[in-house]
Design an enzyme around this catalytic site. Structure first.
Site, PDB file in Angstrom:
ATOM      1  N   PHE A  46       1.084  -1.589   0.055  1.00  0.00           N
ATOM      2  CA  PHE A  46      -0.238   0.176  -0.190  1.00  0.00           C
ATOM      3  C   PHE A  46       1.248   1.193   0.192  1.00  0.00           C
ATOM      4  CE2 PHE A  46      -1.852   3.218   1.924  1.00  0.00           C
ATOM      5  CZ  PHE A  46      -3.672   3.451   1.390  1.00  0.00           C
ATOM      6  N   ASP A  81       9.909   2.622   0.905  1.00  0.00           N
ATOM      7  CA  ASP A  81       8.326   3.583   2.046  1.00  0.00           C
ATOM      8  C   ASP A  81       8.521   3.560   3.439  1.00  0.00           C
ATOM      9  OD1 ASP A  81       5.867   4.281   2.167  1.00  0.00           O
ATOM     10  OD2 ASP A  81       4.919   3.243   0.713  1.00  0.00           O
ATOM     11  N   LYS A 106       3.450  10.552   8.103  1.00  0.00           N
ATOM     12  CA  LYS A 106       2.270   9.881   9.093  1.00  0.00           C
ATOM     13  C   LYS A 106       2.738  10.436  10.565  1.00  0.00           C
ATOM     14  CE  LYS A 106       0.800   5.739   7.416  1.00  0.00           C
ATOM     15  NZ  LYS A 106      -0.710   5.848   7.271  1.00  0.00           N
TER      16      LYS A 106
END
Length: 427
Positions: free
Chosen positions: A161, A246, A275
């Site tokens: 994802f 990532d 985040k």
């Protein structure tokens, strides 16, 4: 003037139209207004939250919850951290936004700090965006420019994802996310997860980049092995492809180290972040390692209006300062062990995959959604990314006592979910 209550201090709002903005209301009333005014892309909200302090939040009906999801690994220091909020307020009082025709001291200082924390070599650079998917869009473009027409392929992994904008979505593996928007940008191939031989066969001189998460969060907290990460670094270097990590979810101390891949001894060509970086304030970044990757994108080839603005970069600097000065990463490791040991010995739990405070709890039965519902009723916010998996990603300063309260409650939550599951099966 009208006001909307956000805890003890009301926020005054100008009422520019005839629609009243009320300051009170039950969750039921707010949710009715939500369904009438917001797109349904997130489904029905579970609760209407109005206030937070540390790892605790309160809903519109006054009920308290222990937040063990942290905005999906975003709220690194919980809610309303006094130092972070004071820095944001101070920065807003002097300079909020200037566009990227200009820079600011906070933007430069944050770039320097990220290069320091990531142990980036000379010539490394940073680009700031507003989110993880935007950081991965920059990574997608970086791969395209590196590969050119001669190397059109980008490799990602099954279960990946990377975001929901089109380039990031092309690298995301879940078909349900992709299908409504096909055709995807061309050239992305998904390889079997953690399969070194499949990687070896796929990596040839047509590949521009390999994009991987050291730990797949949305797939249920699945880690790549140290052997796979090492092979990924060696094989991409051998074939002249970029290795892009990532670390949107795993970075900024989430795993007990600043960055999961670098802690494993892997120096990538680029790394994406978001985040937890802003402690709740939107910010994303891509770090390019060394002069080669750092010179790929030239002036005019990429940009963002809000990325790297003074407030976002000040919020990130404040977050990093607290994480360092309060030795929060040591707390991450301590509380991680408490979760792993406490949850791992419970009946009905088959495995606990704990990487700092990114934790996957594997259940013997497919009742994760039921556990989530029971937890919410009991005052705990968690996540169920798969039918048999509970995900925890709480604030990094969560206390041992708060962790123990969830562990103590878990058997009853699981029993409630199992009873409901059994009832459904017999109906």
């Amino acid at each position: 003037m009208t006001e909307v209550s956000h805890g003890a201090q009301p926020l005054e709002l100008g009422n520019a139209n005839a629609t009243a903005v009320t300051g009170t209301g039950t969750s039921e009333q707010w949710l009715a207004r939500y369904s009438n005014s917001l797109m349904g892309v997130f489904g029905n909200p579970q609760r209407v939250l109005v206030r937070g302090a540390g790892a605790l939040v309160w809903d519109a009906d006054g009920k308290e919850y222990l937040d063990l999801l942290g905005g999906i690994a975003v709220n690194a220091l919980g809610h309303a951290h006094p130092f972070v909020t004071s820095v944001i307020a101070s920065q807003l009082s002097t300079l909020g936004h200037v566009s990227n025709f200009f820079t600011s001291p906070t933007q430069i200082a944050l770039a320097e700090k990220l290069l320091e924390l990531s142990q980036a070599p000379a010539g490394s650079k940073v680009f700031f965006a507003n989110s993880g998917t935007e950081a991965n869009e920059a990574a997608f473009k970086l791969a395209r420019v590196h590969g050119g027409k001669e190397r059109p392929t980008i490799l990602a992994l099954e279960g990946a994802f990377h975001g929901r904008t089109m380039g990031a979505l092309a690298m995301t593996a879940k078909q349900a996310y992709r299908e409504p928007f096909e055709p995807m940008p061309a050239g992305v191939r998904h390889l079997p997860f953690n399969d070194i031989e499949a990687l070896r066969e796929a990596l040839d001189d047509s590949v521009a980049a390999l994009v991987i998460e050291p730990i797949q969060g949305e797939a249920g907290v699945r880690p790549l092995s140290a052997e796979y990460l090492k092979a990924a670094r060696e094989l991409t270097r051998e074939h002249g492809a970029l290795l892009i990590l990532d670390e949107v979810q795993t970075g900024i101390g989430r795993t007990g180290d600043w960055f999961a891949g670098i802690a494993a001894g892997i120096i990538p060509d680029a790394m994406t972040l978001a985040k937890g970086l802003g402690g709740g304030f939107p910010i994303g970044a891509i770090i390019t390692f060394g002069e080669g990757p750092s010179t790929k994108l030239s002036a005019g080839q990429h940009g963002t209006t809000f990325g790297g603005n003074p407030v976002a970069t000040a919020a990130a600097l404040a977050t990093l300062h607290v994480l360092e000065s309060a030795n929060v990463l040591a707390n991450v490791r301590t509380v991680s062990d408490i979760f792993a040991q406490g949850l791992g010995k419970l009946d009905g739990v088959t495995e606990v995959r704990a990487f700092g405070l990114l934790i996957g709890v594997e259940l013997a039965e497919p009742v994760a959604a039921g556990v989530l519902a029971a937890a919410l009723e009991a005052g705990f916010i968690i996540n169920a990314p798969r039918p048999t998996t509970i995900r925890l990603a709480p604030p990094l300063n969560l206390t041992a006592e708060q962790a123990q309260s969830f562990i103590a409650a878990f058997p009853e939550l699981l029993a409630t979910a199992l009873a409901a599951h059994s009832s459904e099966g017999n109906s």
